[in-house]
Scaffold this motif. Structure first.
Motif, PDB file in Angstrom:
ATOM      1  N   TYR A 236       0.820  -1.207   0.000  1.00 40.77           N
ATOM      2  CA  TYR A 236       0.000   0.000   0.000  1.00 40.77           C
ATOM      3  C   TYR A 236       0.858   1.262   0.000  1.00 40.77           C
ATOM      4  O   TYR A 236       0.562   2.226  -0.684  1.00 40.77           O
ATOM      5  N   VAL A 239       4.121   0.478  -3.765  1.00 41.40           N
ATOM      6  CA  VAL A 239       3.495   0.523  -5.090  1.00 41.40           C
ATOM      7  C   VAL A 239       2.198   1.331  -5.030  1.00 41.40           C
ATOM      8  O   VAL A 239       1.902   2.144  -5.898  1.00 41.40           O
ATOM      9  N   GLY A 240       1.424   1.082  -3.982  1.00 36.08           N
ATOM     10  CA  GLY A 240       0.179   1.834  -3.809  1.00 36.08           C
ATOM     11  C   GLY A 240      -1.003   1.168  -4.486  1.00 36.08           C
ATOM     12  O   GLY A 240      -0.834   0.238  -5.287  1.00 36.08           O
ATOM     13  N   PRO A 241      -2.199   1.647  -4.174  1.00 36.31           N
ATOM     14  CA  PRO A 241      -3.416   1.047  -4.727  1.00 36.31           C
ATOM     15  C   PRO A 241      -3.579   1.376  -6.209  1.00 36.31           C
ATOM     16  O   PRO A 241      -2.960   2.307  -6.719  1.00 36.31           O
ATOM     17  N   LYS A 242      -4.422   0.564  -6.871  1.00 34.54           N
ATOM     18  CA  LYS A 242      -4.740   0.838  -8.273  1.00 34.54           C
ATOM     19  C   LYS A 242      -5.878   1.846  -8.302  1.00 34.54           C
ATOM     20  O   LYS A 242      -7.044   1.470  -8.220  1.00 34.54           O
ATOM     21  N   GLN A 243      -5.513   3.128  -8.380  1.00 34.63           N
ATOM     22  CA  GLN A 243      -6.514   4.191  -8.323  1.00 34.63           C
ATOM     23  C   GLN A 243      -7.336   4.243  -9.602  1.00 34.63           C
ATOM     24  O   GLN A 243      -6.826   3.984 -10.690  1.00 34.63           O
ATOM     25  N   LEU A 244      -8.592   4.606  -9.447  1.00 39.81           N
ATOM     26  CA  LEU A 244      -9.424   4.878 -10.613  1.00 39.81           C
ATOM     27  C   LEU A 244      -9.359   6.377 -10.831  1.00 39.81           C
ATOM     28  O   LEU A 244      -9.425   7.141  -9.882  1.00 39.81           O
ATOM     29  N   GLU A 245      -9.224   6.799 -12.073  1.00 43.48           N
ATOM     30  CA  GLU A 245      -9.222   8.241 -12.310  1.00 43.48           C
ATOM     31  C   GLU A 245     -10.527   8.639 -12.936  1.00 43.48           C
ATOM     32  O   GLU A 245     -10.940   8.105 -13.952  1.00 43.48           O
ATOM     33  N   GLU A 250      -7.341   6.430 -16.958  1.00 45.83           N
ATOM     34  CA  GLU A 250      -6.620   5.949 -15.792  1.00 45.83           C
ATOM     35  C   GLU A 250      -5.147   5.778 -16.117  1.00 45.83           C
ATOM     36  O   GLU A 250      -4.768   5.392 -17.218  1.00 45.83           O
ATOM     37  N   LYS A 251      -4.363   6.061 -15.094  1.00 42.48           N
ATOM     38  CA  LYS A 251      -2.909   6.024 -15.222  1.00 42.48           C
ATOM     39  C   LYS A 251      -2.431   4.616 -15.561  1.00 42.48           C
ATOM     40  O   LYS A 251      -2.842   3.655 -14.928  1.00 42.48           O
ATOM     41  N   GLY A 252      -1.595   4.522 -16.529  1.00 45.37           N
ATOM     42  CA  GLY A 252      -1.009   3.237 -16.861  1.00 45.37           C
ATOM     43  C   GLY A 252      -1.988   2.305 -17.555  1.00 45.37           C
ATOM     44  O   GLY A 252      -1.665   1.180 -17.869  1.00 45.37           O
ATOM     45  N   GLY A 253      -3.206   2.772 -17.778  1.00 42.07           N
ATOM     46  CA  GLY A 253      -4.218   1.909 -18.381  1.00 42.07           C
ATOM     47  C   GLY A 253      -3.837   1.588 -19.826  1.00 42.07           C
ATOM     48  O   GLY A 253      -3.497   2.476 -20.594  1.00 42.07           O
TER      49      GLY A 253
END
Ligand code: HEM
Ligand code: SF4
Ligand code: SF4
Ligand code: SF4
Lengths: 257, 204
Positions: A236, A239-245, A250-253
């Protein structure tokens, strides 16, 4: 710590069963109805109300019938499987004299201990609480001999300082059963025949499954649980959570367009 | 339509949460037997005997709900394809922020693996639980083996549950919506389950 122990010279036993009766009397254990099984042995097994018993083992020697008599009871193992599996602290405990006694008030009736015992000793009474030979710790603490030992007319059952009993027994030249097994049994036998002839395991050990359960799975499991929690927390904050934008890009999508 | 797409039926959700509560009860009551450190957890149940009883009841509830949930989702969880292989190779994109999401069906490869592990673990815990229901009733070797296996799968299951709960909540924001009220945001579906999103008619 000086351990006390039983030394049982089987060749002296005449199967009078004074020990069985004395134990019942001292521990106020009720008589049980039994059936004739075609043998003098009675009852056939230890029960919740029978903490020691004489086994009548029928053998043949030079074509002649012969009985082997064995006083069966809790062996008061130094490495006790029953204590290893008992979930309730203090239900089974070691006395200052090294015997394995129990406190019925702390017993939760889980019936685990018989599975940890290599000798199939613990039994459960009508209230589902453990029952077995407790080495008459109440008598021993007060300087008395255990009731069964006191009642034995032939000197088959001896009780006293463990080292001293072993030293004396060695002068007979017979092998001692239980001197070193399970770090030393608190009930040892002088046997005329092989242990197997008395239905005793030559090398009693704590059952493998019980060892794996309590000595491997339990400690590694607790570690594994905290490990999993740790990995999640570490993930957490690194790397962190897979945020929804919210704007849809979305980032990296990589799955659009 | 709006911004949401339907993901789980009311049946799915009720079964899942009953199962989760049963699991929690099983863990709390089982821990009391597992190690001396946790013996005091039996206090939550009013005593060890009551704790063991709660464990047995929760065990039956858990077994039934696990089987229901497994069959409710089996058509989505029991099939793996080449995208799943890629998903596993890249550890699901959980090791780095810059990896593209690999197209996935209703459940991603990791979720499918957890679903299969869960049903296998449930069956093993159920069978061994049946053997140790009364630890004096069956053959000693079998009981001893079952106690060990029950403890092993308990541990594996709890570790799996820790990861499952993390990924379903703070690890993947928006995921828990589906299990709470049945629908997820469209952007969630597009990101996490793009093949499924297309199947259920999601555009753009
Ligand atoms: C699937 C249905 C299940 C059944 C039928 C079941 C049944 C049982 C039974 C009968 C016992 C012995 C209780 C006693 O001593 O009388 C037990 C012990 C235990 N159970 Fe379960 N159980 C199930 C699932 C679970 C689950 C899901 C967990 C946790 C994730 C769990 C964790 C434990 C633990 C830790 C013990 C103590 C024994 C040990 O340390 O291994 N059980 N179970
Ligand atoms: S013989 Fe069985 S009951 Fe007696 S101390 Fe050893 S393991 Fe425990
Ligand atoms: S039955 Fe009683 S003595 Fe035996 S393991 Fe369970 S709590 Fe301990
Ligand atoms: S030591 Fe006491 S409890 Fe054990 S068998 Fe002898 S009389 Fe019974």
């Amino acid at each position: 710590m000086k351990h006390k122990a039983f030394m049982i010279d089987t060749s002296r036993c005449i199967a009078c069963r004074s020990c069985q009766v004395a134990c019942k009397q001292w521990n106020k254990l009720p008589a049980e109805a039994t059936v004739n099984s075609g043998s003098y042995e009675n009852p056939p097994k230890l029960t919740a109300y029978l903490h020691n018993k004489i086994e009548f083992i029928e053998t043949e020697e030079n074509g002649e019938f012969k009985w082997l008599f064995l006083n069966k009871r809790c062996m008061h193992c130094s490495e006790a499987g029953c204590m290893k599996v008992c979930p309730s602290v203090g239900a089974l405990y070691r006395t200052e004299d090294g015997l394995v006694a129990y406190n019925k008030d702390k017993c939760i009736g889980c019936n685990y201990c018989v599975n940890g015992c290599p000798f199939d000793v613990p039994r459960y009474d009508a209230q589902n609480k453990i029952a077995k030979c407790h080495g008459c710790f109440d008598r021993v603490e007060n300087g008395l001999q255990p009731a069964c030992v006191k009642a034995c007319p032939t000197g088959t059952l001896l009780f006293g300082d463990r080292d001293q009993l072993i030293a004396t027994a060695k002068t007979s030249g017979k092998p001692i059963y239980g001197e070193t097994a399970l770090s030393g049994l608190g009930a040892m036998y002088l046997l005329d025949n092989k242990p197997q002839d008395y239905n005793l395991a030559a090398n009693p050990t704590i059952p493998t499954s019980i060892f794996l359960w309590k000595d491997v799975i339990k400690p590694l499991g607790i570690l594994g649980f905290w490990g999993a929690v740790g990995v999640a927390m570490l993930h957490y904050v690194t790397v962190g959570p897979k945020q929804l934008e919210e704007n849809g890009t979305e980032k990296g999508g990589g799955n659009h367009g | 339509m709006g911004n949401y797409v339907k993901r789980f039926s009311a049946f799915d959700r009720v079964v899942h949460w009953v199962l989760a509560i049963a699991f929690f009860v099983l863990v709390m009551s089982g821990l009391g037997l597992f190690a001396h450190t946790f013996f005091s957890y039996f206090d939550f149940f009013g005593g060890p005997e009551q704790g063991i009883l709660a464990h047995k009841i929760a065990g039956i509830v858990f077994l039934i709900t696990s089987i229901l949930l497994f069959f409710a989702h089996a058509k989505d969880t029991c099939r793996f394809d080449s995208d799943d292989g890629r998903w596993f190779k890249g550890f699901g994109g959980y090791l780095s922020k810059d990896q593209p999401e690999i197209p996935q069906g209703k459940f991603n490869a990791g979720q499918k693996l957890f679903a299969l592990f869960s049903i296998i673990a449930t069956v093993i815990l159920g069978l061994t639980g049946y053997v140790i229901w009364d630890p004096t009733s069956m053959e000693r070797g079998l009981t001893q083996f079952s106690l060990m296996l029950h403890g092993l799968f308990f541990i594996l299951f709890v570790m799996g549950a820790v990861v499952h709960i993390y990924l379903a909540t703070i690890g993947n924001p928006g995921t828990i919506d589906g299990m709470l009220w049945g629908q997820v945001k469209k952007i969630w579906a597009k990101k996490h389950a793009s093949k499924w999103y297309q199947e259920v008619g999601g555009k753009d």
